[in-house]
Scaffold this active site. Structure first.
Site, PDB file in Angstrom:
ATOM      1  N   ARG A  95       0.862  -1.184   0.000  1.00  0.00           N
ATOM      2  CA  ARG A  95       0.000   0.000   0.000  1.00  0.00           C
ATOM      3  C   ARG A  95       0.898   1.234   0.000  1.00  0.00           C
ATOM      4  NH1 ARG A  95       2.343   2.073   3.679  1.00  0.00           N
ATOM      5  NH2 ARG A  95       0.679   3.590   3.894  1.00  0.00           N
ATOM      6  N   GLY A  96       0.276   2.403  -0.134  1.00  0.00           N
ATOM      7  CA  GLY A  96       1.026   3.637  -0.323  1.00  0.00           C
ATOM      8  C   GLY A  96       1.057   3.916  -1.813  1.00  0.00           C
ATOM      9  N   ALA A  97       0.587   5.101  -2.216  1.00  0.00           N
ATOM     10  CA  ALA A  97       0.421   5.376  -3.648  1.00  0.00           C
ATOM     11  C   ALA A  97       1.687   5.118  -4.461  1.00  0.00           C
ATOM     12  CB  ALA A  97      -0.089   6.808  -3.839  1.00  0.00           C
TER      13      ALA A  97
ATOM     14  N   ARG B 206      -7.991  -0.918  -6.931  1.00  0.00           N
ATOM     15  CA  ARG B 206      -8.245   0.212  -6.029  1.00  0.00           C
ATOM     16  C   ARG B 206      -8.448   1.473  -6.862  1.00  0.00           C
ATOM     17  NH1 ARG B 206      -4.766   0.808  -0.917  1.00  0.00           N
ATOM     18  NH2 ARG B 206      -6.775   1.650  -0.250  1.00  0.00           N
TER      19      ARG B 206
ATOM     20  N   ASP C 294      -2.604  10.414  -2.030  1.00  0.00           N
ATOM     21  CA  ASP C 294      -2.946   9.355  -2.978  1.00  0.00           C
ATOM     22  C   ASP C 294      -3.316   9.920  -4.339  1.00  0.00           C
ATOM     23  OD1 ASP C 294      -3.595   8.217  -0.121  1.00  0.00           O
ATOM     24  OD2 ASP C 294      -3.079   6.553  -1.462  1.00  0.00           O
TER      25      ASP C 294
ATOM     26  N   ASN D 190      -6.240  11.697   0.417  1.00  0.00           N
ATOM     27  CA  ASN D 190      -5.252  10.940   1.197  1.00  0.00           C
ATOM     28  C   ASN D 190      -6.020  10.099   2.216  1.00  0.00           C
ATOM     29  OD1 ASN D 190      -2.468  10.319   1.815  1.00  0.00           O
ATOM     30  ND2 ASN D 190      -2.706  11.489   3.697  1.00  0.00           N
ATOM     31  N   LYS D 191      -5.306   9.301   2.959  1.00  0.00           N
ATOM     32  CA  LYS D 191      -5.894   8.376   3.937  1.00  0.00           C
ATOM     33  C   LYS D 191      -6.986   9.039   4.772  1.00  0.00           C
ATOM     34  CE  LYS D 191      -5.227   4.918   4.396  1.00  0.00           C
ATOM     35  NZ  LYS D 191      -6.158   3.968   3.700  1.00  0.00           N
TER      36      LYS D 191
END
Lengths: 331, 331
Positions: free
Chosen positions: B26-28, B69, B216, B225-226
């Site tokens: 995970r993490g863009a 996603r 993101d 973002n998150k």
């Protein structure tokens, strides 16, 4: 909770102190009532032959119970009420013991009645068809029954309104997920659970009409309540959503200000573990304040058993009466 | 994580898609690099005899990976880069396959270099002796290495500054507790873990000098973002604390606005359970958006590999260039 509902028999002041400290009972009004029963138990178990002896035993028990948690003022207020009831009673030791038990019973019985009055006043602020966001648990499980913030929701529903609740899970101890969601589901009140960091999102999406939370202590300049309350109040202000605090007047401590109150710091394991599972690396530093402080400027109104008060009006209404309610200083 | 560090061998486009969907990566920026390797694997495993056949296999793999996603734009950007590299190559099938692998290698290698440039620009915003609050994990574990938001912290420390980090645990999946705390501890960078609802408290206590988060997707009017980022941005504004976003230009999608982007809604079990333990009653409704949107007005500046830009300047600098970086539309 929420997978098992376990009833505890607490049979001594030590049991009571342990249960409060470990948060097997929690919620300012419930802590107050349970603390009062702690002194009633101390009275019943005392071997004292006279008033001085009994009062000495009660003061020792009160010291033990008082040392459990420093922030919620109802704890100190309830202990003080029972001690005063015994002091003001004349008669033999049995009569004094009965006075302690009677006062504890009175505090417990009053709590449900006060919550219903809070609900009656508060429900006028809740529009039909609205969604209330609440934090932590200020419900039946935080009080002797009915609840403060959730009492307002119950009263609105009893008045025939359709009301939905969004409950924040309330880390670290998850009172929103474990208690609020549980008691609302059980009563058939529509509830949606979110994590604490979704509050801004649901407000921006227009999903929240008003916020109602409880309080652990209300001082001149604001409200102490469960950690996270302050953040929600700021988010409500930014989204122009009304932010209400529902609490009995036993929560008022208007002769003090925020500087006088100590915020309890709890064990780091509450953050690094959930149940017994480690969720953070060993050795990491942790903060774990149990409460935060919300200045009055973020609060639309405070709902007590006497009515709905804007912060300035609350000070006018209770500025003097506060003396009657004041327990010993938090420590 | 954080109790075990497990390395996964992903050997097919299907493995890659599963790992992205289940958030095992995970993490863009890391999703982008891993997606590129997904196409490289598809190329290596293809039995196609000519360019059309190979491109058809690659497009099928890209569709599979693209469907995992919807929010982070780097995923679409990286797939598009590999497809374009193959399209623009002439030669036999082996040469085309090599082009896919080379492009994936290039994306991965570039990522670390870009993060170091983000760090170099961003560290000038970090005062000596300051405390940075960050959310989720925008570190080495969200990228190929070094990190974006945490890359800025690393660069400040490499520049000789004393910097401390406050990491929010980031419910529901706890990337702050499990990943950020882990990688900072491992590097000896001072880190304090808090629950998401303590952000207002630590800001009010004066414990936070600046906020740095990753992104993101950055669109014309703000940053995805998150979940929780938006709440933190509002709290930062209320406390007059600068709020920075650190991200490579592959995260930019400036021809789109927030209305064009879908926020991924993930499984309710991520909220009702932690690992395998149920923390909410059965049957409760849950929201679980993986991201939220922070409008530009809450953002002090955005740090890319090219420098530090106020939101208005970012649009001027990249308004046209955005075309070059744009992947297919999010869905």
């Amino acid at each position: 909770m929420p997978t098992e509902e376990i009833w505890l028999a607490l049979e001594s002041p030590e049991d009571i102190a342990d249960a409060i400290k470990a948060m097997r009972v929690r919620g300012a009004p419930l802590i107050g009532a349970v603390a009062a029963y702690g002194l009633a138990l101390a009275a019943l178990r005392s071997g004292a032959r006279d008033k001085d002896g009994l009062l000495s035993d009660l003061r020792k028990a009160a010291d033990l119970i008082r040392a459990t948690r420093p922030t919620a003022v109802n704890l100190f207020w309830a202990l003080e009420r029972v001690l005063r009831a015994v002091k003001n009673t004349s008669g033999d030791v049995e009569a004094l013991k009965r006075a302690a038990v009677d006062e504890a019973n009175r505090i417990a019985a009053e709590d449900v009645a006060l919550n219903k009055r809070i609900g009656k006043h508060g429900q006028e602020l809740v529009p039909d068809g609205s969604t209330v966001l609440t934090h932590c648990n200020a419900g039946a499980l935080a009080t002797v029954g009915y609840g403060t913030a959730l009492g307002v929701v119950r009263a609105a529903i009893e008045a025939g309104k359709a009301v939905k609740v969004i409950a924040t899970e309330t880390r670290p101890l998850l009172q929103g997920a474990r208690l609020t969601a549980y008691e609302l589901l059980k009563d058939g009140i529509p509830v949606t659970l979110i994590t604490d960091n979704m509050v801004g999102y649901v407000m921006a999406e227009g999903m929240v009409d008003l916020v109602i939370v409880g309080a652990d202590r209300i001082v001149r300049d604001g409200v102490f309540n469960k950690i996270g309350t302050y953040s929600i109040a700021i988010l409500a202000k930014e989204h122009k959503i009304p932010f209400y605090v529902a609490a009995p007047t036993s929560t008022l401590d208007l002769e003090r200000s925020s500087d006088d109150v100590i915020i309890e710091e709890r064990a780091p394991e509450e953050v690094t573990h959930i149940r017994s599972i480690r969720i953070a690396p060993e050795g990491v530093d942790v903060l774990n304040p149990a409460f935060d402080f919300t200045p009055m400027r973020y609060i639309t109104a405070i709902i007590t058993e006497d009515g709905v008060f804007k912060p300035g009006d609350l000070l006018k209404r209770y500025g003097v009466m506060a003396k009657l309610h004041k327990g010993p200083r938090g420590h």
